[in-house]
Scaffold this active site. Structure first.
Site, PDB file in Angstrom:
ATOM      1  N   GLU A 124       0.863  -1.082  -0.349  1.00  0.00           N
ATOM      2  CA  GLU A 124      -0.177   0.500   0.036  1.00  0.00           C
ATOM      3  C   GLU A 124       1.394   1.724  -0.642  1.00  0.00           C
ATOM      4  O   GLU A 124       0.448   2.221  -0.846  1.00  0.00           O
ATOM      5  CB  GLU A 124      -0.490   0.373   1.210  1.00  0.00           C
ATOM      6  CG  GLU A 124      -2.167  -0.499   1.319  1.00  0.00           C
ATOM      7  CD  GLU A 124      -1.958  -2.313   1.049  1.00  0.00           C
ATOM      8  OE1 GLU A 124      -1.051  -2.788   1.460  1.00  0.00           O
ATOM      9  OE2 GLU A 124      -2.982  -2.937   1.317  1.00  0.00           O
ATOM     10  N   HIS A 193     -10.771  -4.562  10.326  1.00  0.00           N
ATOM     11  CA  HIS A 193     -11.323  -4.483   9.251  1.00  0.00           C
ATOM     12  C   HIS A 193     -12.496  -3.872   9.399  1.00  0.00           C
ATOM     13  O   HIS A 193     -13.225  -3.458   8.611  1.00  0.00           O
ATOM     14  CB  HIS A 193     -12.175  -6.200   8.629  1.00  0.00           C
ATOM     15  CG  HIS A 193     -10.954  -6.842   7.768  1.00  0.00           C
ATOM     16  ND1 HIS A 193     -10.141  -7.364   8.634  1.00  0.00           N
ATOM     17  CD2 HIS A 193     -11.142  -6.130   6.382  1.00  0.00           C
ATOM     18  CE1 HIS A 193      -9.363  -8.199   7.257  1.00  0.00           C
ATOM     19  NE2 HIS A 193      -9.936  -7.825   6.696  1.00  0.00           N
TER      20      HIS A 193
END
Lengths: 388, 424
Positions: A124, A193
């Protein structure tokens, strides 16, 4: 062009704002005209504040529009922008051949090729930085975090490079990237998450942040974010991707810095965004039955706040409730509260209330997860308390 | 000319293990060991260091350094000399100005490493990009940013290349395609990878082809960065997509006070290139002609679309990490070993021995550069500081992102600000 949406059913589109006037006054006139219909029907009518020169007519829409799910609306926006501007490209994990974890980029690789819809390795920080470098050299990358939480790994690039390079280069380079992805608390996805990064990113100077909540505003904000010369973080929510709504066939773009008047009212201003909008609207049903008249504003623009719309509302209702999904500490609500105090202190008749998520990592167990976020019953209780 | 891609596959099994305090033995004239394939695993990694050169010129395997580089013209040699002298004199002036209180904060000087900047950047076109770290003054100068712009930026004046908003560690120049100037090590490498991606994209998607080939990006960074995740992530992506980039490692053995050997499990950085599928080349970074040869090939490779190269330049900084660094950990004999390999002295010697120019011509170049740097200081001194009103400029490319008006208050009273950024 206004549209209607709700969590459970679609409603017919409402007549659009008058073209040619300023967006704010247009929204006002629409609101006044439409509020009766909203209450009479007993259905929640969401109205988007629209740009003055969007293709809308006062009388009626040119066509009926088409029904989409929210992820399809985002996809439509991407496709439209990528067709018009060949410098728009997408980076992310599984955006290409897999079509995106939430299907936002489904089919795009076939349409535009593997270079324009780039399947990145799991890196990322580096692919976000790659987006920054590509933007500096003229491209307009849309960078997807498969889950917003993964973008914590890209914090170095988002803070230092997205946010700062336009400034530290003395204005020589612009970074017109869009950073997007699903965040928020889902259904038992576990703590990592279920993160809300808007509170972590909000201090970064040079970054703009918007949160979409309906198919209509998702498409409009995605298009606006892509066209913006600023780096924009577009917050989507894991639980909202399957919302269904009828959106216009004609092209439209929304204003990034503008809030959305969801339900006009007189008694209290409820400021919310993303998924909590739906909890607020659910609470609003109960509140209306109890005789309250809440004004619900989806702030949409998390940075900068649309203090114009918010301020006008506060000047009318004198009471504010903020309902957010961020943690209590350092959340969007905390900043919004202080901005309201700085600017509208004299208009307040009651202390600002802010309902936020608990300062806990989101638990897996269902009842605990439910207790982490704000539920409609709490919103009802808060309004009752404020309006005493 | 032997391609170093061939050489790169057969990297010499010469360990680069250098114990922290020991001086390195001066390099003996090296045999062609660098081109011989490795037949059995090296018994031990801890050996005395040999200076390994890529030795791309075939037929000169055991020639002394000077004779191996007959392929440089007088003009090229003088250009190289002038650029290195500019880097050195500029950095020396920075030190002076810092101690006189004209320059502030963290200032990282490049003295000793000039061969890398000059050797590489002078091979680039204007359209090629350079991405650097905080040790970026000389990269900026080599890329063509005027000395006065860099000096004014260092003084924090409004006439600096970044309007005084960047400072020493954030040199940017859009006209010269200098994409920074980064304070955190490693964070420039993805930006460089993105610039290279954009070059490939321009060629393949936008169908905009330059006459020479792809625009090339150079990413400069140090030995410490080679232990950072972004380095490895970008090696992977660059090779995966065959991006037109050259990763240039300026291995000066020290990351502030951390010796490369104490920080790195396998200190031979160039070997990490083949692990990702790209050539890894080691070059003597104190010799501008050797650097230039390697640079030429790496850049041409990238331009042809053959992908990235990892080049490790053995180099040394004569000063501390920054002007705040007392530089107490490095041993005097290590310093003197490299001082004897000063790239500017070496090139001067070569030019004179090869009769490319006379001593007095070189002196006049030095005088010219002295004047340039003096003028830069005068310009910076005379330039104004940025006004307070500049504070909020350039935060956003589109200032509607700010939400705050010029009076410092939110623009909530100005409905015009909600008209949005997009034009339908």
């Amino acid at each position: 062009m206004a549209a209607a949406s709700s969590l459970h059913a679609t409603a017919a589109p409402v007549a659009a704002a008058a073209a040619g006037s300023r967006s704010v006054s247009a929204a006002r006139s629409v609101r006044v005209a439409g509020s009766g219909a909203a209450r009479a029907g007993g259905r929640m009518v969401a109205r988007a504040a629209t740009k003055a020169d969007s293709p809308a007519s006062a009388a009626s829409s040119k066509s009926d529009g088409h029904e989409v799910l929210l992820f399809e609306a985002l996809r439509e926006a991407l496709i439209e922008e990528m067709k018009v501007d060949p410098t728009v490209c997408v980076f992310g994990e599984d955006v290409g051949h897999y079509g995106g974890s939430y299907k936002v980029t489904k089919g795009l690789a076939d349409m535009f090729g593997d270079l324009r819809v780039l399947d990145t390795p799991i890196a990322e920080n580096s692919f976000t930085g790659m987006g920054v470098g590509a933007a500096m050299k003229g491209l307009r990358p849309v960078i997807e975090g498969m889950n917003m939480g993964f973008l914590l790994l890209a914090y170095n690039q988002i803070s230092n490079n997205c946010g700062m390079l336009h400034y530290t280069s003395g204005g020589q380079f612009k970074i017109p990237v869009v950073i997007r992805g699903p965040g928020g608390v889902g259904r038992q996805l576990g703590a990592e998450h279920s993160q809300r990064l808007e509170s972590y990113f909000q201090s970064i100077p040079g970054l703009q942040m918007v949160a979409c909540s309906t198919p209509y505003n998702a498409k409009g904000l995605m298009k606006a974010a892509i066209r913006s010369e600023n780096p924009v973080v577009l917050f989507e929510h894991v639980l909202l991707y399957n919302l269904k709504e009828k959106i216009p066939d004609e092209e439209y773009v929304l204003c990034l810095e503008e809030a959305e008047m969801v339900r006009p009212g007189e008694h209290v201003t409820i400021l919310t965004y993303s998924r909590m909008r739906y909890h607020v609207m659910q609470a609003a049903k109960t509140l209306v039955n109890k005789g309250y008249d809440p004004e619900v504003i989806d702030i949409r623009s998390l940075k900068p706040f649309d203090l114009h719309t918010i301020g006008n509302s506060i000047k009318k209702t004198h009471r504010v409730l903020i309902v957010e999904e961020c943690m209590r500490t350092g959340g969007i609500g905390a900043s919004l509260r202080s901005a309201i105090i700085d600017n509208f202190w004299d208009y307040l008749d009651a202390p600002i209330m802010c309902l936020s998520s608990q300062d806990v990592p989101t638990p897996y167990a269902a009842p605990l997860e439910d207790a982490t976020v704000v539920q409609p019953a709490q919103i009802v209780a808060a309004v009752e308390q404020i309006c005493q | 000319m032997a391609s170093f891609t061939a050489a790169a596959k057969f990297l010499a099994p010469v360990a680069a293990a250098r114990s922290g305090g020991d001086s390195r033995a001066p390099p003996p004239p090296f045999p062609s060991a660098s081109l011989r394939p490795r037949r059995k695993p090296a018994p031990s990694r801890l050996r005395t260091v040999l200076a390994v050169s890529s030795d791309v010129l075939s037929g000169n395997k055991s020639a002394p350094a000077a004779a191996a580089h007959s392929a440089v013209t007088r003009e090229e040699a003088l250009e190289l000399y002038e650029d290195m002298v500019l880097g050195r004199i500029f950095e020396d002036m920075c030190a002076q100005m810092y101690y006189r209180g004209k320059m502030f904060g963290f200032v990282h000087l490049y003295n000793g490493q000039e061969a890398v900047s000059t050797g590489f950047i002078k091979q680039l076109n204007q359209a090629d990009c350079v991405v650097s770290t905080y040790r970026d003054h000389v990269h900026a100068l080599s890329k063509g940013v005027p000395a006065r712009s860099v000096m004014a930026e260092l003084f924090g004046k409004a006439t600096g290349c970044c309007r005084g908003q960047g400072g020493s560690m954030h040199m940017f120049s859009a006209p010269h395609n200098l994409l920074g100037g980064f304070a955190f090590i490693g964070e420039g490498i993805p930006v460089a990878t993105g610039a290279a991606f954009a070059a490939k994209y321009r060629h393949e998607v936008l169908k905009e082809s330059g006459p020479d080939g792809l625009d090339v990006t150079l990413a400069f960074f140090g030995d410490g960065t080679c232990n950072n995740g972004q380095f490895f992530e970008c090696l992977n992506m660059a090779q995966l997509w065959k991006l037109p980039i050259v990763f240039v490692v300026e291995n000066n053995l020290w990351a502030i006070g951390m010796s490369h050997l104490r920080a790195t499990s396998d200190p031979e950085i160039y070997k990490k290139g083949p692990a990702f599928g790209m050539p890894g080349v080691h070059v003597d970074g104190m010799d501008v002609l050797k650097v230039r040869e390697v640079a030429k090939e790496a850049i041409e490779r990238a331009r042809r679309g053959e992908g990235p190269t990892l080049v490790e330049c053995e180099t040394y900084r004569f000063r501390g990490h920054s002007l705040a660094d007392p530089d107490e950990l490095r041993k005097p004999d290590e310093k003197s070993h490299y001082a004897a390999r000063d790239p500017i002295t070496a090139l001067k010697k070569y030019i004179i021995e090869q009769n490319l120019a006379t001593e007095s011509e070189l002196k006049s170049i030095e005088k010219k550069i002295d004047d340039v740097v003096e003028e830069a200081v005068e310009f910076a001194d005379a330039s104004p500081l940025p006004p307070r009103s500049q504070l909020l400029e350039n935060v956003f490319s589109d200032p509607k992102g700010f939400g705050i008006g010029p009076d410092g208050k939110y623009r909530c009273e100005d409905p015009l600000f909600t008209q949005g950024t997009a034009q339908v």
